[in-house]
Enzyme design. Structure first.
Site, PDB file in Angstrom:
ATOM      1  N   LYS A 163      15.040 -37.951  -1.569  1.00  0.00           N
ATOM      2  CA  LYS A 163      14.360 -36.932  -0.754  1.00  0.00           C
ATOM      3  C   LYS A 163      13.163 -37.505  -0.007  1.00  0.00           C
ATOM      4  O   LYS A 163      12.741 -36.954   0.997  1.00  0.00           O
ATOM      5  CB  LYS A 163      13.895 -35.784  -1.643  1.00  0.00           C
ATOM      6  CG  LYS A 163      15.010 -35.162  -2.473  1.00  0.00           C
ATOM      7  CD  LYS A 163      15.307 -33.763  -2.049  1.00  0.00           C
ATOM      8  CE  LYS A 163      16.275 -33.102  -3.010  1.00  0.00           C
ATOM      9  NZ  LYS A 163      16.657 -31.774  -2.551  1.00  0.00           N
ATOM     10  N   ASN A 171      20.481 -17.229  -7.030  1.00  0.00           N
ATOM     11  CA  ASN A 171      20.365 -17.980  -8.290  1.00  0.00           C
ATOM     12  C   ASN A 171      19.307 -17.325  -9.168  1.00  0.00           C
ATOM     13  O   ASN A 171      18.688 -16.341  -8.767  1.00  0.00           O
ATOM     14  CB  ASN A 171      20.043 -19.447  -7.996  1.00  0.00           C
ATOM     15  CG  ASN A 171      18.718 -19.602  -7.277  1.00  0.00           C
ATOM     16  OD1 ASN A 171      17.671 -19.289  -7.812  1.00  0.00           O
ATOM     17  ND2 ASN A 171      18.779 -20.069  -6.025  1.00  0.00           N
ATOM     18  N   LYS A 231      30.839  -4.830   6.006  1.00  0.00           N
ATOM     19  CA  LYS A 231      31.177  -4.927   4.587  1.00  0.00           C
ATOM     20  C   LYS A 231      32.659  -5.290   4.425  1.00  0.00           C
ATOM     21  O   LYS A 231      33.521  -4.660   5.046  1.00  0.00           O
ATOM     22  CB  LYS A 231      30.880  -3.603   3.886  1.00  0.00           C
ATOM     23  CG  LYS A 231      31.046  -3.703   2.394  1.00  0.00           C
ATOM     24  CD  LYS A 231      30.785  -2.396   1.694  1.00  0.00           C
ATOM     25  CE  LYS A 231      31.275  -2.497   0.260  1.00  0.00           C
ATOM     26  NZ  LYS A 231      31.298  -1.218  -0.415  1.00  0.00           N
ATOM     27  N   PRO A 266      20.026 -26.520   5.044  1.00  0.00           N
ATOM     28  CA  PRO A 266      19.055 -27.603   5.280  1.00  0.00           C
ATOM     29  C   PRO A 266      18.315 -27.911   3.980  1.00  0.00           C
ATOM     30  O   PRO A 266      18.016 -26.999   3.212  1.00  0.00           O
ATOM     31  CB  PRO A 266      18.099 -27.004   6.322  1.00  0.00           C
ATOM     32  CG  PRO A 266      18.302 -25.529   6.265  1.00  0.00           C
ATOM     33  CD  PRO A 266      19.708 -25.311   5.799  1.00  0.00           C
ATOM     34  N   ASP A 267      18.065 -29.199   3.735  1.00  0.00           N
ATOM     35  CA  ASP A 267      17.252 -29.582   2.575  1.00  0.00           C
ATOM     36  C   ASP A 267      15.800 -29.641   3.050  1.00  0.00           C
ATOM     37  O   ASP A 267      15.397 -30.566   3.752  1.00  0.00           O
ATOM     38  CB  ASP A 267      17.722 -30.931   2.022  1.00  0.00           C
ATOM     39  CG  ASP A 267      17.050 -31.233   0.694  1.00  0.00           C
ATOM     40  OD1 ASP A 267      15.823 -31.042   0.587  1.00  0.00           O
ATOM     41  OD2 ASP A 267      17.758 -31.638  -0.246  1.00  0.00           O
ATOM     42  N   ILE A 268      15.031 -28.638   2.657  1.00  0.00           N
ATOM     43  CA  ILE A 268      13.666 -28.488   3.184  1.00  0.00           C
ATOM     44  C   ILE A 268      12.775 -29.629   2.693  1.00  0.00           C
ATOM     45  O   ILE A 268      11.984 -30.186   3.446  1.00  0.00           O
ATOM     46  CB  ILE A 268      13.090 -27.118   2.773  1.00  0.00           C
ATOM     47  CG1 ILE A 268      14.045 -26.006   3.234  1.00  0.00           C
ATOM     48  CG2 ILE A 268      11.710 -26.901   3.378  1.00  0.00           C
ATOM     49  CD1 ILE A 268      13.765 -24.655   2.620  1.00  0.00           C
TER      50      ILE A 268
END
Ligand code: C5P
Length: 395
Positions: A339, A207, A285, A302-304
Site C-alpha cells: 500500500k 461488513n 428493486k 478504489p483502494d483509498i
C-alpha cells in the site's frame, strides 16, 4: 473555548448568510465574538444581525475617530485569541496574500500577532484560478490555517469546490486552532466505519465494522488539538463531537471525500472499505421471479489507502489498518509495502477475539522502525496511544 475571544471578519460572499449561525455556535461554547464586517460583507449580512447575536458592536470602518483615538485597529487585532475570516472571498485572500491594508479587515489581518483561520468561499472557477491557487499557497506558507471549501451546489448554479465549510466544521477548526495540544494547527483525515455497496435501491453489501476504533481515534486526535476531517461510512456508533463529519455510503464516495479533504498533515485509514462493488446493480428493486436469484457481477473498488500513499498531495504521515484472521504479522508487513503507507496497525479479528464490534483491541504497529505489539487495551486507550504517536511523528 470558554473565555476565549474570536475576531470574526465577515467578507462579501453569499455564504455570509451562514455567519449568524456560526456566531451562535461559537458563543454557545462560551467564547466571545468581535464581529468585523467588510463593505462587501455588509451587502450580505446586516451589522444589526451580527451585533445582536455577538452581543457586541460591529466594527466596519478604519475611520472611526472614537476607536482610532485609542488606535482601535491595533487593539482589536491584539485583544483576540484567534482571527477567523469567513467567508474568505477571492478578493480578501488576494489582499491578505499581498499584505494590503486598505480597509479595516485587511489592516487588522496585517496588524495581528494571532493565528488566522480562513474559510474560503467563492465560485468554482475563481477557486480553481491560478491566481487564487498562488494566493492560497502564499497564505499557507504564511502559516494561515484553512477550513474548506467544500464541494457541492453553488449559489451561482454551478457545482464544484468553493462552498464555504459548514458552521460546525468551522467551529471544529476554531476549537483546534485555539488548542495548545501537540497537534494544534494540524489537520488529520480519518476514515471510519464500513461502506455500503448497493445492489438495488433497497439492498446492499456491507461488513461488520462498527466504526468504534475510528471514532475513538478521531476523538483522541481532536483532544490533542488536531483539526479532524472524519469521513465515515454508515457506522453503528455516533461520530465524535468537535470534528468535521463527512458522511458517505460507498467506497467511491469515501475516496472522493478524502480527496476533497486534502491537504492534511496525516491520514489514518481505519475504515473497513468494501473491496468490491456490484457492477450490474439495478436502479429498480430486483424482483423475485421464475428466473431464480440474480447473479451479481463484482468490480474492484478504489483502494483509498494505496491511492493516498502515492497521491501528489500525500500527507506527511499515512497510517493504515490491517484486520486479519490468519498470519497477522506476515500479512500486515506485506500490506504495508504493497500500500505504500508509513505505518500499519495490525489486529487479529478472528471471531474468538471479540474485537470486531467489541470494545477492546490488541494491535501491533509496523513501521520503518520495526514491529511493536501493544497489550490488549480498550479501543479508547489504543486511540490515545496512537494519537500520541502521531503527534510525536509530526513534531
Ligand atoms: O486491503 P485491506 O482492506 O486489508 O487493507 C486495510 C487498510 O486499507 C485499512 O487501512 C483500510 O482502511 C484501507 N483500505 C482502503 N481502501 C480500500 C480497502 C482498504 O483505504 N478499498
Amino acid at each position: 473555548m470558554q473565555g476565549r475571544r474570536i475576531l470574526l471578519i465577515v467578507g462579501g460572499g453569499i455564504a455570509a448568510f451562514k455567519i449568524p449561525a456560526l456566531v451562535r455556535l461559537i458563543r454557545a461554547e462560551g467564547a466571545a465574538v468581535t464581529p468585523v464586517l467588510t463593505a462587501a460583507g455588509s451587502q450580505f449580512v446586516t451589522p444589526m444581525t451580527l451585533s445582536v447575536l455577538a452581543g457586541e458592536p460591529v466594527h466596519d470602518t478604519l475611520w472611526d475617530q472614537g476607536a482610532e483615538a485609542e488606535i482601535g485597529h491595533i487593539q482589536l487585532s491584539r485583544r483576540a485569541d484567534l482571527v477567523v475570516v469567513a467567508p474568505a472571498t477571492a478578493d480578501l485572500m488576494a489582499r491578505m496574500a499581498q499584505g494590503a491594508a486598505n480597509d479595516l479587515a485587511s489592516t487588522l489581518l496585517l496588524a495581528t500577532d494571532k493565528r488566522v483561520l480562513i474559510a474560503p468561499a467563492m465560485n468554482v472557477r475563481m477557486w480553481d484560478h491560478p491566481a487564487t491557487r498562488r494566493n492560497l499557497a502564499a497564505l499557507r506558507d504564511d502559516g494561515i490555517l484553512t477550513v474548506g471549501p467544500d464541494e457541492g451546489d453553488m449559489a451561482c448554479g454551478e457545482y464544484g469546490p468553493g462552498r464555504m465549510a459548514e458552521p460546525e466544521a468551522i467551529l471544529a477548526a476554531i476549537r483546534a486552532a485555539l488548542s495548545d495540544g501537540p497537534l494544534a494547527g494540524r489537520h488529520v483525515v480519518v476514515t471510519s466505519g464500513p461502506t455500503h455497496e448497493p445492489i438495488d435501491p433497497v439492498r446492499y453489501i456491507a461488513n461488520r465494522s462498527s466504526g468504534a476504533q475510528g471514532t475513538a481515534i478521531a476523538a483522541a486526535l481532536r483532544d490533542l488539538g488536531a483539526r479532524v476531517s472524519f469521513v465515515t461510512g454508515p457506522a453503528a456508533v455516533p461520530p465524535p463531537q468537535g470534528v468535521a463529519v463527512i458522511r458517505v455510503e460507498t467506497a467511491q464516495q469515501m475516496r472522493d471525500a478524502v480527496e476533497a479533504a486534502l491537504p492534511a498533515d496525516a491520514a489514518v485509514m481505519t475504515a473497513a472499505v468494501a473491496d468490491w462493488r456490484v457492477e450490474n446493480g439495478s436502479a429498480e428493486k430486483i424482483k423475485k421471479g421464475p428466473d431464480g436469484p440474480p447473479s451479481l457481477r463484482m468490480a474492484e473498488n478504489p483502494d483509498i489507502l494505496a491511492w493516498i500513499s502515492r497521491a501528489p498531495a500525500r500527507p506527511r504521515l499515512v497510517v493504515g489498518f490491517a484486520a486479519e484472521t490468519t498470519d497477522v504479522l506476515a500479512h500486515a508487513t506485506a500490506k504495508r509495502l504493497r500500500k505504500g503507507c508509513d505505518w500499519i496497525v495490525a489486529n487479529d479479528v478472528s471471531p474468538g477475539t471479540g474485537i470486531m464490534g467489541g470494545t477492546e483491541n490488541a494491535v501491533t504497529i509496523i513501521s520503518d522502525a520495526g514491529v511493536e505489539s501493544w497489550p490488549r487495551l480498550t479501543k479508547t486507550e489504543v486511540a490515545a496511544r496512537l494519537a500520541a504517536r502521531i503527534a510525536e511523528a509530526l513534531r
